[in-house]
Scaffold this motif. Structure first.
Motif, short mmCIF file in Angstrom:
data_model
loop_
_atom_site.label_atom_id
_atom_site.label_comp_id
_atom_site.label_asym_id
_atom_site.label_seq_id
_atom_site.Cartn_x
_atom_site.Cartn_y
_atom_site.Cartn_z
N LEU A 1 -35.87 68.00 32.78
CA LEU A 1 -36.18 69.43 32.63
C LEU A 1 -36.22 70.15 33.96
CD1 LEU A 1 -39.04 69.21 29.98
CD2 LEU A 1 -36.68 69.97 29.62
N PRO A 2 -35.78 71.40 33.97
CA PRO A 2 -35.94 72.22 35.16
C PRO A 2 -37.42 72.31 35.57
CG PRO A 2 -34.51 73.32 33.57
CD PRO A 2 -35.08 72.11 32.88
N ALA A 3 -37.65 72.59 36.84
CA ALA A 3 -39.00 72.49 37.42
C ALA A 3 -40.02 73.43 36.78
CB ALA A 3 -38.92 72.76 38.92
N THR A 4 -39.58 74.52 36.15
CA THR A 4 -40.54 75.47 35.60
C THR A 4 -40.73 75.33 34.09
OG1 THR A 4 -38.74 77.05 35.43
CG2 THR A 4 -40.14 77.22 37.39
N ALA A 5 -40.06 74.37 33.50
CA ALA A 5 -40.09 74.27 32.03
C ALA A 5 -41.48 73.90 31.52
CB ALA A 5 -39.08 73.23 31.57
N ARG A 6 -41.83 74.48 30.38
CA ARG A 6 -43.11 74.20 29.72
C ARG A 6 -42.86 73.58 28.36
NH1 ARG A 6 -45.49 80.01 31.62
NH2 ARG A 6 -45.66 79.35 33.79
N ILE A 7 -43.85 72.86 27.88
CA ILE A 7 -43.67 72.12 26.62
C ILE A 7 -44.80 72.45 25.66
CG2 ILE A 7 -43.52 69.81 25.60
CD1 ILE A 7 -42.64 68.72 28.33
N LEU A 8 -44.44 72.74 24.42
CA LEU A 8 -45.42 72.75 23.33
C LEU A 8 -45.26 71.44 22.58
CD1 LEU A 8 -47.60 74.15 21.61
CD2 LEU A 8 -45.75 75.16 20.26
N LEU A 9 -46.30 70.64 22.59
CA LEU A 9 -46.26 69.29 22.02
C LEU A 9 -47.26 69.19 20.88
CD1 LEU A 9 -45.70 66.18 22.09
CD2 LEU A 9 -47.42 66.02 23.90
N ILE A 10 -46.79 68.74 19.73
CA ILE A 10 -47.66 68.57 18.56
C ILE A 10 -47.72 67.08 18.22
CG2 ILE A 10 -47.96 69.13 16.12
CD1 ILE A 10 -46.54 71.80 16.74
N THR A 11 -48.94 66.57 18.12
CA THR A 11 -49.11 65.13 17.88
C THR A 11 -50.03 64.88 16.69
OG1 THR A 11 -51.00 65.06 19.36
CG2 THR A 11 -48.86 64.56 20.33
N LEU A 12 -50.04 63.65 16.26
CA LEU A 12 -50.98 63.21 15.22
C LEU A 12 -51.83 62.08 15.77
CD1 LEU A 12 -48.66 63.04 12.07
CD2 LEU A 12 -50.40 64.78 12.57
N GLU A 13 -53.06 62.03 15.29
CA GLU A 13 -53.95 60.92 15.65
C GLU A 13 -54.64 60.42 14.39
OE1 GLU A 13 -56.74 61.74 18.77
OE2 GLU A 13 -57.77 59.81 18.51
N TYR A 14 -54.57 59.12 14.19
CA TYR A 14 -55.27 58.49 13.06
C TYR A 14 -55.53 57.04 13.44
CZ TYR A 14 -50.55 56.72 12.06
OH TYR A 14 -49.31 56.11 12.17
N GLU A 15 -56.24 56.32 12.59
CA GLU A 15 -56.52 54.92 12.85
C GLU A 15 -55.24 54.11 12.58
OE1 GLU A 15 -58.99 53.18 14.30
OE2 GLU A 15 -57.50 51.60 13.94
N GLN A 16 -54.61 53.63 13.66
CA GLN A 16 -53.29 53.02 13.51
C GLN A 16 -53.30 51.81 12.58
OE1 GLN A 16 -49.97 54.11 15.47
NE2 GLN A 16 -49.87 53.44 13.35
N SER A 17 -54.45 51.12 12.51
CA SER A 17 -54.50 49.93 11.66
C SER A 17 -54.44 50.29 10.16
CB SER A 17 -55.77 49.12 11.94
OG SER A 17 -56.91 49.88 11.62
N GLN A 18 -54.64 51.59 9.83
CA GLN A 18 -54.63 51.98 8.43
C GLN A 18 -53.22 52.24 7.90
OE1 GLN A 18 -57.28 55.38 8.20
NE2 GLN A 18 -59.09 54.08 8.07
N MET A 19 -52.26 52.45 8.80
CA MET A 19 -50.90 52.79 8.34
C MET A 19 -49.91 52.42 9.44
SD MET A 19 -49.51 56.58 7.20
CE MET A 19 -48.99 57.24 8.78
N ALA A 20 -48.78 51.88 9.04
CA ALA A 20 -47.74 51.61 10.03
C ALA A 20 -46.95 52.90 10.27
CB ALA A 20 -46.80 50.52 9.51
N GLY A 21 -46.60 53.19 11.52
CA GLY A 21 -45.78 54.35 11.81
C GLY A 21 -44.31 54.02 11.61
N PRO A 22 -43.40 54.97 11.85
CA PRO A 22 -43.69 56.35 12.21
C PRO A 22 -44.11 57.19 11.00
CG PRO A 22 -41.30 56.00 12.10
CD PRO A 22 -41.95 54.67 11.85
N PRO A 23 -44.85 58.31 11.25
CA PRO A 23 -45.29 58.77 12.56
C PRO A 23 -46.39 57.87 13.11
CG PRO A 23 -46.34 60.07 10.85
CD PRO A 23 -45.39 59.16 10.15
N PHE A 24 -46.38 57.67 14.41
CA PHE A 24 -47.40 56.87 15.06
C PHE A 24 -48.57 57.75 15.49
CE2 PHE A 24 -43.41 54.60 15.74
CZ PHE A 24 -43.75 53.34 15.26
#
Ligand SMILES: C[S@@+](CC[C@H](N)C(=O)[O-])C[C@H]1O[C@@H](n2cnc3c(N)ncnc32)[C@H](O)[C@@H]1O
Length: 218
Positions: A145-168
């Motif tokens: 990415l160019p030096a001034t680029a910005r990112i909007l990042l959307i993630t998920l968080e859950y107890e990984q042992s309860q479900m195999a990803g993806p989504p992780f």
């Protein structure tokens, strides 16, 4: 994941990750990137996301990267667009209207593909990747990415042992660790979204948090 995993998902139309509506956090937080409305933006691992349509409606030229040619062809067909096709750096590049979608492996994307990009929208890209690939993903974004680029990042968080990803599950601390070398992170929102995802409840999740982060270059 092996590329065949994703190709099979697209061929079998096993694409539960694809949303019929614009993601609510995109219009809510995209203005925080403070981009010129005509600035080019990049959507890594874009699928055939309608969020690209919203970004184009804001005035952006939208550059996407996606493994599956089926996803790209469906995206254009569903918009009634007939793309032109060229090849570049081992990628097939399909363009029509405000969209330019690069078909191939994100990790091989040439820098020229994103040369003028001011912003990045990641929904279900980082969290689609297994742990072993996430640092490489963050480092590839930082180097492309160019030096001034910005990112909007959307993630998920859950107890990984309860479900195999993806989504992780990618907890906030991991997001910070992955990007800390190149970006300043601001957590914009963290909300419980389990009720909106009954299929994840059925798969065993008892809690599911969705977060949005704004990443600016350090
Ligand atoms: C979970 S889907 C999300 C798609 C899109 N971001 C959305 O919100 O609908 C992940 C997408 O990444 C693509 N993908 C996975 N690994 C990739 C890679 N290394 N390079 C390019 N695309 C990839 C898959 O084909 C799939 O369409």
């Amino acid at each position: 994941m092996d590329p065949s995993f994703w190709h099979d998902r697209w061929e079998n139309q096993d694409i539960g990750f694809h949303q019929a509506d614009i993601h609510a956090l995109l219009p809510a937080y995209w203005p925080r990137l403070e981009l010129a409305s005509d600035a080019p933006v990049f959507v890594p691992l874009c699928g055939k996301s309608l969020d690209m349509v919203w970004l184009a409606q804001q005035g952006h030229r939208v550059i996407g990267a996606e493994l599956s040619q089926r996803a790209i062809d469906d995206f254009f067909a569903e918009r009634g667009l007939a793309p032109t096709t060229r090849t570049s750096g081992g990628f097939i590049v399909k363009s029509a209207g405000p969209y330019e979608l690069w078909c191939g492996d994100f990790f091989d994307l040439p820098r020229e593909a994103v040369a003028g990009v001011a912003g990045v929208y990641d929904r279900a890209a980082l969290i689609a990747l297994p742990q072993a690939l996430r640092l490489r993903y963050a480092e590839t974004l930082a180097s492309l990415l160019p030096a001034t680029a910005r990112i909007l990042l959307i993630t998920l968080e859950y107890e990984q042992s309860q479900m195999a990803g993806p989504p992780f599950s990618v907890p906030g601390d991991q997001v910070r660790a992955l990007f800390a070398g190149s970006f300043r992170l601001e957590e914009l929102e963290c909300r419980d979204v389990l009720d909106g995802h009954p299929h994840f409840k059925q798969r065993g999740l008892t809690a599911l948090c969705e977060s949005a982060f704004l990443l600016r270059r350090t």
